[in-house]
Design a protein around this motif. Structure first.
Motif, mmCIF file in Angstrom:
data_model
loop_
_atom_site.group_PDB
_atom_site.id
_atom_site.type_symbol
_atom_site.label_atom_id
_atom_site.label_comp_id
_atom_site.label_asym_id
_atom_site.label_seq_id
_atom_site.Cartn_x
_atom_site.Cartn_y
_atom_site.Cartn_z
ATOM 1 N N GLY A 62 0.888 -1.357 -0.028
ATOM 2 C CA GLY A 62 -0.015 0.015 0.122
ATOM 3 C C GLY A 62 0.668 1.458 0.006
ATOM 4 O O GLY A 62 2.045 1.260 -0.372
ATOM 5 N N GLY A 63 0.374 2.447 0.507
ATOM 6 C CA GLY A 63 0.857 3.554 0.442
ATOM 7 C C GLY A 63 0.774 4.556 -0.783
ATOM 8 O O GLY A 63 0.262 3.514 -1.819
ATOM 9 N N LYS A 64 1.128 5.682 -0.652
ATOM 10 C CA LYS A 64 0.673 6.758 -1.862
ATOM 11 C C LYS A 64 2.039 7.008 -2.672
ATOM 12 O O LYS A 64 3.000 7.264 -1.945
ATOM 13 C CB LYS A 64 -0.056 7.860 -1.482
ATOM 14 N N ILE A 65 2.141 6.961 -3.672
ATOM 15 C CA ILE A 65 3.233 7.442 -4.648
ATOM 16 C C ILE A 65 3.122 8.812 -4.978
ATOM 17 O O ILE A 65 1.922 9.524 -5.334
ATOM 18 C CB ILE A 65 3.397 6.599 -5.867
ATOM 19 N N GLY A 66 4.281 9.602 -4.524
ATOM 20 C CA GLY A 66 4.240 11.026 -4.795
ATOM 21 C C GLY A 66 5.630 11.595 -5.388
ATOM 22 O O GLY A 66 6.580 10.873 -5.059
ATOM 23 N N ILE A 67 5.349 12.567 -6.059
ATOM 24 C CA ILE A 67 6.539 13.094 -6.863
ATOM 25 C C ILE A 67 6.280 14.588 -7.065
ATOM 26 O O ILE A 67 5.020 15.096 -6.801
ATOM 27 C CB ILE A 67 6.726 12.463 -8.220
ATOM 28 N N GLY A 68 7.234 15.443 -7.497
ATOM 29 C CA GLY A 68 7.088 16.905 -7.758
ATOM 30 C C GLY A 68 5.937 17.287 -8.826
ATOM 31 O O GLY A 68 6.067 16.580 -9.898
ATOM 32 N N GLU A 69 5.399 18.365 -8.609
ATOM 33 C CA GLU A 69 4.383 18.817 -9.411
ATOM 34 C C GLU A 69 4.986 19.055 -11.063
ATOM 35 O O GLU A 69 4.225 18.723 -12.209
ATOM 36 C CB GLU A 69 3.647 19.727 -9.393
ATOM 37 N N ASN A 70 6.227 19.184 -11.105
ATOM 38 C CA ASN A 70 6.775 19.458 -12.407
ATOM 39 C C ASN A 70 7.212 18.166 -13.414
ATOM 40 O O ASN A 70 7.630 18.047 -14.494
ATOM 41 C CB ASN A 70 7.983 20.354 -12.316
ATOM 42 N N THR A 86 -0.898 8.999 -27.895
ATOM 43 C CA THR A 86 -1.822 9.517 -26.939
ATOM 44 C C THR A 86 -2.082 8.807 -25.724
ATOM 45 O O THR A 86 -2.831 9.310 -24.852
ATOM 46 C CB THR A 86 -3.240 9.939 -27.734
ATOM 47 N N GLU A 87 -1.991 7.492 -25.796
ATOM 48 C CA GLU A 87 -2.433 6.880 -24.648
ATOM 49 C C GLU A 87 -1.300 7.199 -23.325
ATOM 50 O O GLU A 87 -1.873 6.984 -22.099
ATOM 51 C CB GLU A 87 -2.389 5.497 -24.651
ATOM 52 N N PHE A 88 -0.475 7.699 -23.490
ATOM 53 C CA PHE A 88 0.466 8.166 -22.458
ATOM 54 C C PHE A 88 -0.047 9.270 -21.919
ATOM 55 O O PHE A 88 0.205 10.474 -22.690
ATOM 56 C CB PHE A 88 1.908 8.266 -22.841
ATOM 57 N N GLN A 89 -0.619 9.384 -20.879
ATOM 58 C CA GLN A 89 -1.116 10.597 -20.382
ATOM 59 C C GLN A 89 0.192 11.556 -19.578
ATOM 60 O O GLN A 89 0.948 11.009 -18.804
ATOM 61 C CB GLN A 89 -2.038 10.270 -18.823
ATOM 62 N N ARG A 90 0.154 12.854 -19.919
ATOM 63 C CA ARG A 90 1.045 13.742 -19.723
ATOM 64 C C ARG A 90 0.773 14.784 -18.509
ATOM 65 O O ARG A 90 1.198 15.812 -18.451
ATOM 66 C CB ARG A 90 1.868 14.495 -20.771
ATOM 67 N N ASP A 91 -0.298 14.202 -17.497
ATOM 68 C CA ASP A 91 -0.595 15.229 -16.560
ATOM 69 C C ASP A 91 -0.387 14.633 -15.103
ATOM 70 O O ASP A 91 -1.045 15.257 -13.877
ATOM 71 C CB ASP A 91 -2.301 15.111 -16.749
ATOM 72 N N GLY A 92 0.662 13.744 -15.028
ATOM 73 C CA GLY A 92 1.079 13.246 -13.825
ATOM 74 C C GLY A 92 0.072 12.329 -13.092
ATOM 75 O O GLY A 92 0.073 11.737 -11.899
ATOM 76 N N SER A 93 -1.032 11.796 -13.718
ATOM 77 C CA SER A 93 -1.926 10.927 -13.136
ATOM 78 C C SER A 93 -1.407 9.630 -12.862
ATOM 79 O O SER A 93 -2.278 9.084 -12.350
ATOM 80 C CB SER A 93 -3.357 10.831 -14.007
ATOM 81 N N GLN A 94 -0.464 9.325 -13.255
ATOM 82 C CA GLN A 94 0.122 7.791 -12.958
ATOM 83 C C GLN A 94 0.414 7.822 -11.348
ATOM 84 O O GLN A 94 0.736 6.855 -10.738
ATOM 85 C CB GLN A 94 1.496 7.679 -13.586
ATOM 86 N N PHE A 95 0.604 9.186 -10.553
ATOM 87 C CA PHE A 95 0.795 9.285 -9.388
ATOM 88 C C PHE A 95 -0.257 9.534 -8.444
ATOM 89 O O PHE A 95 -1.115 10.090 -9.061
ATOM 90 C CB PHE A 95 2.057 10.454 -9.242
ATOM 91 N N ASP A 96 -0.098 9.321 -7.170
ATOM 92 C CA ASP A 96 -0.977 9.477 -6.335
ATOM 93 C C ASP A 96 -1.004 11.130 -5.810
ATOM 94 O O ASP A 96 -2.223 11.307 -5.385
ATOM 95 C CB ASP A 96 -1.133 8.482 -5.241
ATOM 96 N N ALA A 97 0.026 11.510 -5.702
ATOM 97 C CA ALA A 97 0.087 12.840 -5.043
ATOM 98 C C ALA A 97 1.333 13.646 -6.066
ATOM 99 O O ALA A 97 2.140 13.140 -6.439
ATOM 100 C CB ALA A 97 0.425 12.906 -3.773
ATOM 101 N N LEU A 98 0.855 14.866 -6.355
ATOM 102 C CA LEU A 98 1.955 15.929 -7.077
ATOM 103 C C LEU A 98 2.327 16.791 -5.972
ATOM 104 O O LEU A 98 1.319 17.772 -5.855
ATOM 105 C CB LEU A 98 1.582 16.308 -8.319
ATOM 106 N N PHE A 99 3.657 17.090 -5.539
ATOM 107 C CA PHE A 99 3.937 18.099 -4.543
ATOM 108 C C PHE A 99 4.644 19.305 -5.186
ATOM 109 O O PHE A 99 5.141 19.525 -6.249
ATOM 110 C CB PHE A 99 4.928 17.507 -3.658
ATOM 111 N N GLY A 100 3.910 20.587 -4.673
ATOM 112 C CA GLY A 100 4.366 21.845 -5.052
ATOM 113 C C GLY A 100 5.437 22.326 -3.839
ATOM 114 O O GLY A 100 5.602 21.785 -2.820
ATOM 115 N N GLU A 101 5.902 23.292 -4.070
ATOM 116 C CA GLU A 101 6.928 23.940 -3.170
ATOM 117 C C GLU A 101 6.150 24.224 -1.758
ATOM 118 O O GLU A 101 4.724 25.005 -1.718
ATOM 119 C CB GLU A 101 7.280 25.307 -3.741
ATOM 120 N N GLY A 102 6.580 23.780 -0.735
ATOM 121 C CA GLY A 102 5.922 23.972 0.677
ATOM 122 C C GLY A 102 5.024 23.340 0.917
ATOM 123 O O GLY A 102 4.533 23.219 1.948
ATOM 124 N N ASP A 103 4.376 22.179 0.137
ATOM 125 C CA ASP A 103 3.451 21.294 0.504
ATOM 126 C C ASP A 103 3.896 20.443 1.589
ATOM 127 O O ASP A 103 4.986 19.981 1.849
ATOM 128 C CB ASP A 103 3.094 20.343 -0.912
#
Length: 260
Positions: A62-70, A86-103
């Motif tokens: 389990g657990g959530k996968i996170g990476i930077g929003e960029n 086009t099947e490769f989504q370029r919106d970060g949706s493969q990750f559970d969380a996208l981190f921004g500065e200070g999150d």
């Protein structure tokens, strides 16, 4: 009993086209043996020299996968290089969380936070957890210097600024490295402090200026070979550790020619 995993590794024999999970299984066994609860699987950035084991570990624990929003910038850049459809989504949706500065986020009762520290890649983040910071590929050990800045989206001046951001943390803050190469034959190390880096880092310590750093980093990067696993690593890691598949659903990696 909560825990997080930072920058896990999936094993690959590139010449044989064979993927295994020996190192990930070692981490999984430790977590199970200690009775820990995995809450986060953190990627400090899209690594160019190893494949992430994040989805394999998530399936087991389990657990959530996170990476930077960029990651969106990285996915767009390398989506073109690898001619992804086009099947490769370029919106970060493969990750559970996208981190921004200070999150901020929690590991058990501990509040952690993310710092945007680009320069090596646009999506690099440093994660601060209690008295420890996981710096990704910004800094190496003091006698190792810093990471390269010549990959697509990298920039030496930006990397210098990011390193200064890391070095603005408290002097006693423990810094954990992504890499160590054992300069001059010393034993491999993985932990230092902000104070050590400020005083002794051979690339940025002792008050070295941005101009000095950019000149050195640019000249140094021009002499470096591409990492041996950069092609499979980028394809897998920009998908949060998932191996791409061909039109028949078989795991398949590409080798773009003369694109990097």
């Amino acid at each position: 009993n909560a825990c997080a995993i930072v920058d896990s590794v999936m094993d690959i024999d590139y010449a044989a086209g064979r993927i295994t999970h020996e190192h990930a299984d070692t981490i999984i066994a430790h977590i199970e043996r200690e009775g820990l609860s995995l809450e986060w699987i953190i990627e400090t950035h899209v690594h160019a020299d190893h494949l992430s084991a994040a989805p394999y570990i998530q399936e087991k624990l389990g657990g959530k996968i996170g990476i930077g929003e960029n990651i969106l910038v990285v996915q767009d850049t390398f989506g073109k290089i690898f001619n992804e459809g086009t099947e490769f989504q370029r919106d970060g949706s493969q990750f559970d969380a996208l981190f921004g500065e200070g999150d901020t986020y929690s590991v058990g009762g501990m509040t952690c936070f993310a710092m945007h520290t680009p320069g090596h890649t646009p999506a690099c983040m440093t994660h601060v957890m209690g008295d420890a910071a996981f710096v990704g590929d910004t800094l190496f050990m003091p006698d190792g210097g810093s990471a390269r800045a010549d990959f697509p989206g990298g920039d030496a001046a930006t990397l210098y600024d990011s390193i200064q951001k890391v070095l603005s943390l408290p002097d006693a803050m423990r810094l954990f490295m992504c890499h160590d190469y054992g300069p001059n034959g010393r034993d491999i190390r993985w932990e230092t402090t902000v104070a050590e880096e400020k005083a002794h880092n051979i690339h940025v310590g002792g008050g070295k200026t941005k101009e000095e750093f950019v000149r050195f980093r640019t000249e140094r990067d021009a002499t470096l070979d591409m990492p041996r696993l950069i092609l499979p690593s980028l394809q897998v890691n920009m998908r949060a550790g998932a191996v791409p598949k061909d039109r028949d659903g078989n795991p398949m990696l590409k080798v773009p020619v003369n694109r990097l």
